[in-house]
Design a protein around this motif. Structure first.
Motif, PDB file in Angstrom:
ATOM      1  N   HIS A 160       0.811  -1.217   0.000  1.00  0.00           N
ATOM      2  CA  HIS A 160       0.000   0.000   0.000  1.00  0.00           C
ATOM      3  C   HIS A 160       0.842   1.264   0.000  1.00  0.00           C
ATOM      4  CE1 HIS A 160       0.815  -0.768   4.291  1.00  0.00           C
ATOM      5  NE2 HIS A 160       0.739   0.534   4.425  1.00  0.00           N
ATOM      6  N   ASP A 161       2.142   1.130   0.299  1.00  0.00           N
ATOM      7  CA  ASP A 161       3.038   2.286   0.244  1.00  0.00           C
ATOM      8  C   ASP A 161       3.487   2.592  -1.183  1.00  0.00           C
ATOM      9  OD1 ASP A 161       3.134   2.853   3.031  1.00  0.00           O
ATOM     10  OD2 ASP A 161       4.561   1.198   3.310  1.00  0.00           O
ATOM     11  N   GLY A 162       3.231   1.681  -2.095  1.00  0.00           N
ATOM     12  CA  GLY A 162       3.660   1.886  -3.473  1.00  0.00           C
ATOM     13  C   GLY A 162       5.071   1.423  -3.757  1.00  0.00           C
ATOM     14  N   GLN A 163       5.619   0.562  -2.893  1.00  0.00           N
ATOM     15  CA  GLN A 163       6.987   0.084  -3.093  1.00  0.00           C
ATOM     16  C   GLN A 163       7.082  -0.858  -4.292  1.00  0.00           C
ATOM     17  OE1 GLN A 163      10.656  -1.971  -0.605  1.00  0.00           O
ATOM     18  NE2 GLN A 163       8.593  -2.287   0.160  1.00  0.00           N
ATOM     19  N   ARG A 164       8.155  -0.638  -5.090  1.00  0.00           N
ATOM     20  CA  ARG A 164       8.386  -1.496  -6.248  1.00  0.00           C
ATOM     21  C   ARG A 164       9.698  -2.264  -6.167  1.00  0.00           C
ATOM     22  NH1 ARG A 164       5.367   2.765  -8.415  1.00  0.00           N
ATOM     23  NH2 ARG A 164       3.631   2.013  -9.739  1.00  0.00           N
ATOM     24  N   GLY A 165      10.649  -1.814  -5.367  1.00  0.00           N
ATOM     25  CA  GLY A 165      11.911  -2.541  -5.289  1.00  0.00           C
ATOM     26  C   GLY A 165      12.975  -1.787  -4.530  1.00  0.00           C
ATOM     27  N   VAL A 166      14.164  -2.401  -4.483  1.00  0.00           N
ATOM     28  CA  VAL A 166      15.288  -1.817  -3.749  1.00  0.00           C
ATOM     29  C   VAL A 166      16.574  -2.036  -4.534  1.00  0.00           C
ATOM     30  CG1 VAL A 166      15.640  -3.935  -2.390  1.00  0.00           C
ATOM     31  CG2 VAL A 166      16.501  -1.747  -1.525  1.00  0.00           C
ATOM     32  N   ILE A 167      17.435  -1.038  -4.508  1.00  0.00           N
ATOM     33  CA  ILE A 167      18.763  -1.118  -5.115  1.00  0.00           C
ATOM     34  C   ILE A 167      19.789  -0.973  -4.001  1.00  0.00           C
ATOM     35  CG2 ILE A 167      20.383  -0.068  -6.745  1.00  0.00           C
ATOM     36  CD1 ILE A 167      17.876   1.034  -8.240  1.00  0.00           C
ATOM     37  N   VAL A 168      20.710  -1.931  -3.930  1.00  0.00           N
ATOM     38  CA  VAL A 168      21.769  -1.896  -2.921  1.00  0.00           C
ATOM     39  C   VAL A 168      23.111  -1.745  -3.632  1.00  0.00           C
ATOM     40  CG1 VAL A 168      22.862  -3.093  -0.996  1.00  0.00           C
ATOM     41  CG2 VAL A 168      20.408  -3.396  -1.406  1.00  0.00           C
ATOM     42  N   ASN A 169      23.813  -0.678  -3.335  1.00  0.00           N
ATOM     43  CA  ASN A 169      25.128  -0.429  -3.921  1.00  0.00           C
ATOM     44  C   ASN A 169      26.228  -0.821  -2.940  1.00  0.00           C
ATOM     45  OD1 ASN A 169      23.940   0.715  -6.248  1.00  0.00           O
ATOM     46  ND2 ASN A 169      23.730   2.677  -5.194  1.00  0.00           N
ATOM     47  N   THR A 170      27.423  -1.020  -3.458  1.00  0.00           N
ATOM     48  CA  THR A 170      28.563  -1.389  -2.617  1.00  0.00           C
ATOM     49  C   THR A 170      29.602  -0.288  -2.650  1.00  0.00           C
ATOM     50  OG1 THR A 170      28.209  -3.729  -3.120  1.00  0.00           O
ATOM     51  CG2 THR A 170      30.329  -3.117  -2.155  1.00  0.00           C
ATOM     52  N   ALA A 171      29.848   0.311  -1.499  1.00  0.00           N
ATOM     53  CA  ALA A 171      30.916   1.301  -1.350  1.00  0.00           C
ATOM     54  C   ALA A 171      32.069   0.626  -0.618  1.00  0.00           C
ATOM     55  CB  ALA A 171      30.407   2.541  -0.619  1.00  0.00           C
ATOM     56  N   SER A 172      32.647   1.299   0.341  1.00  0.00           N
ATOM     57  CA  SER A 172      33.754   0.764   1.144  1.00  0.00           C
ATOM     58  C   SER A 172      34.014   1.756   2.268  1.00  0.00           C
ATOM     59  CB  SER A 172      35.017   0.622   0.285  1.00  0.00           C
ATOM     60  OG  SER A 172      36.169   0.436   1.096  1.00  0.00           O
ATOM     61  N   ILE A 173      34.577   1.272   3.370  1.00  0.00           N
ATOM     62  CA  ILE A 173      34.962   2.231   4.410  1.00  0.00           C
ATOM     63  C   ILE A 173      36.101   3.130   3.932  1.00  0.00           C
ATOM     64  CG2 ILE A 173      34.094   0.846   6.324  1.00  0.00           C
ATOM     65  CD1 ILE A 173      36.951  -0.029   6.886  1.00  0.00           C
ATOM     66  N   ALA A 174      36.730   2.760   2.814  1.00  0.00           N
ATOM     67  CA  ALA A 174      37.726   3.654   2.202  1.00  0.00           C
ATOM     68  C   ALA A 174      37.081   4.945   1.719  1.00  0.00           C
ATOM     69  CB  ALA A 174      38.430   2.951   1.046  1.00  0.00           C
ATOM     70  N   ALA A 175      35.770   4.952   1.542  1.00  0.00           N
ATOM     71  CA  ALA A 175      35.073   6.179   1.180  1.00  0.00           C
ATOM     72  C   ALA A 175      35.221   7.238   2.264  1.00  0.00           C
ATOM     73  CB  ALA A 175      33.595   5.889   0.940  1.00  0.00           C
ATOM     74  N   PHE A 176      35.411   6.785   3.511  1.00  0.00           N
ATOM     75  CA  PHE A 176      35.528   7.694   4.643  1.00  0.00           C
ATOM     76  C   PHE A 176      36.968   7.821   5.137  1.00  0.00           C
ATOM     77  CE2 PHE A 176      31.524   5.308   4.758  1.00  0.00           C
ATOM     78  CZ  PHE A 176      30.622   6.338   4.578  1.00  0.00           C
ATOM     79  N   GLU A 177      37.750   6.755   5.008  1.00  0.00           N
ATOM     80  CA  GLU A 177      39.132   6.735   5.503  1.00  0.00           C
ATOM     81  C   GLU A 177      40.051   6.140   4.446  1.00  0.00           C
ATOM     82  OE1 GLU A 177      36.326   5.736   8.945  1.00  0.00           O
ATOM     83  OE2 GLU A 177      37.671   4.157   8.277  1.00  0.00           O
ATOM     84  N   GLY A 178      40.170   6.850   3.353  1.00  0.00           N
ATOM     85  CA  GLY A 178      41.024   6.370   2.282  1.00  0.00           C
ATOM     86  C   GLY A 178      42.471   6.240   2.729  1.00  0.00           C
ATOM     87  N   GLN A 179      43.083   5.120   2.406  1.00  0.00           N
ATOM     88  CA  GLN A 179      44.455   4.866   2.830  1.00  0.00           C
ATOM     89  C   GLN A 179      45.453   5.277   1.754  1.00  0.00           C
ATOM     90  OE1 GLN A 179      43.749   0.596   4.022  1.00  0.00           O
ATOM     91  NE2 GLN A 179      44.679   1.315   5.915  1.00  0.00           N
ATOM     92  N   ILE A 180      46.716   5.205   2.099  1.00  0.00           N
ATOM     93  CA  ILE A 180      47.784   5.491   1.147  1.00  0.00           C
ATOM     94  C   ILE A 180      47.618   4.581  -0.065  1.00  0.00           C
ATOM     95  CG2 ILE A 180      50.279   5.316   0.763  1.00  0.00           C
ATOM     96  CD1 ILE A 180      50.602   6.045   3.774  1.00  0.00           C
ATOM     97  N   GLY A 181      47.675   5.157  -1.234  1.00  0.00           N
ATOM     98  CA  GLY A 181      47.530   4.395  -2.456  1.00  0.00           C
ATOM     99  C   GLY A 181      46.100   4.186  -2.897  1.00  0.00           C
ATOM    100  N   GLN A 182      45.123   4.753  -2.157  1.00  0.00           N
ATOM    101  CA  GLN A 182      43.711   4.522  -2.471  1.00  0.00           C
ATOM    102  C   GLN A 182      43.006   5.764  -3.010  1.00  0.00           C
ATOM    103  OE1 GLN A 182      41.937   2.892   1.146  1.00  0.00           O
ATOM    104  NE2 GLN A 182      41.995   0.851   0.256  1.00  0.00           N
ATOM    105  N   ALA A 183      43.734   6.706  -3.565  1.00  0.00           N
ATOM    106  CA  ALA A 183      43.097   7.947  -4.025  1.00  0.00           C
ATOM    107  C   ALA A 183      41.966   7.661  -5.010  1.00  0.00           C
ATOM    108  CB  ALA A 183      44.132   8.868  -4.655  1.00  0.00           C
ATOM    109  N   ALA A 184      42.230   6.855  -6.020  1.00  0.00           N
ATOM    110  CA  ALA A 184      41.206   6.564  -7.028  1.00  0.00           C
ATOM    111  C   ALA A 184      40.072   5.740  -6.426  1.00  0.00           C
ATOM    112  CB  ALA A 184      41.834   5.824  -8.206  1.00  0.00           C
TER     113      ALA A 184
END
Length: 252
Positions: free
Chosen positions: A134-158
């Motif tokens: 009844h809420d009108g839900q059709r689906g869900v998308i789950v993406n994969t990031a990494s904790i490197a998104a918040f604490e990028g280490q040496i060599g992880q710029a890209a």
């Protein structure tokens, strides 16, 4: 959201996180369209019942559109999990010289643009299905990031930049797709026992796992898959990035 009898799409499906998610979704009664590069797909042996595997490059609009054409029209697409990604390491400036610009572009293209490419195309397919509640839900998308998104280490710029982009994309995508009844969430895993970690050798892998506060080990791909199922089945979870890292905070 009920998964039994529905269709799901998983990228990076041939190994690691993607393979674990495929198995978990099949166990819930979903039929999974697994997407991976041709060499990875060719390496898959004895595919499970309930899985259709298609070779496609997530950065290619045509490839992904062609792959989605393999979905069974009798099963509504309800779940999409983006696991495809690469993680080359390179300092911005090192004894080998300056960071290669094409390598940076490639990492962002696969990890971030590839995620967005799949997200935009599957959302169009999902939006054409009938709502499940009844809420009108059709689906869900789950993406994969990494904790490197918040604490990028040496060599992880890209890598950190690409995964940070996925985190930033999450809320904007959830808001964009709300009118279609599509939820968008992201998992930011820490150290996970995947083929990438195994390639570093048992000593390195063990050392990294021991740095996790608790449990003092690497996560398993199956634990990642369990979190995917929880997100899919929790109808009010939307626009969130969830760290799955055992309280780990990466040092330099």
């Amino acid at each position: 959201m009920e998964l039994h009898g529905t269709a799901a799409v998983v990228t990076g499906a041939a190994s690691g996180l993607g393979a674990a998610v495929v198995a978990a979704l099949v166990d819930r009664g979903a039929h999974v369209l697994g997407i991976d590069l041709s060499d990875a797909v060719d390496a898959v042996r004895d595919p499970r019942a309930g899985v259709t595997t298609v070779a496609a490059d997530v950065t290619s609009a045509d490839d992904v559109a062609d792959a989605l054409a393999a979905l069974d029209p009798e099963r509504p697409l309800r779940t999409v999990v983006n696991c495809a990604g690469i993680a080359p390491a390179r300092r911005i400036l090192s004894s080998r010289g300056v960071h290669d610009l094409e390598l940076f572009r490639r990492v962002v293209d696969v990890n971030l643009t590839g995620t967005f490419n799949v997200l935009r195309l599957v959302s169009e397919v999902m939006a054409e299905t009938a709502p499940v509640d009844h809420d009108g839900q059709r689906g869900v998308i789950v993406n994969t990031a990494s904790i490197a998104a918040f604490e990028g280490q040496i060599g992880q710029a890209a890598y950190a930049a690409s995964k940070g982009g996925i985190v930033a994309l999450t809320l904007a995508a959830a808001r964009d797709l709300a009118r279609a009844g599509i939820r968008v969430n992201t998992i930011a895993p820490g150290i996970v026992n995947t083929p990438l970690l195994a390639s570093l050798g048992p000593e390195v892998a063990g050392t990294l796992g021991a740095e996790v506060p608790f449990p003092a080990r690497a996560a398993t791909p199956e634990e990642f898959a369990r979190l995917v199922l929880m997100i899919a089945e929790h109808d009010y979870l939307n626009g969130e990035t969830i760290r799955m890292d055992g309280a780990l905070r990466l040092g330099p």
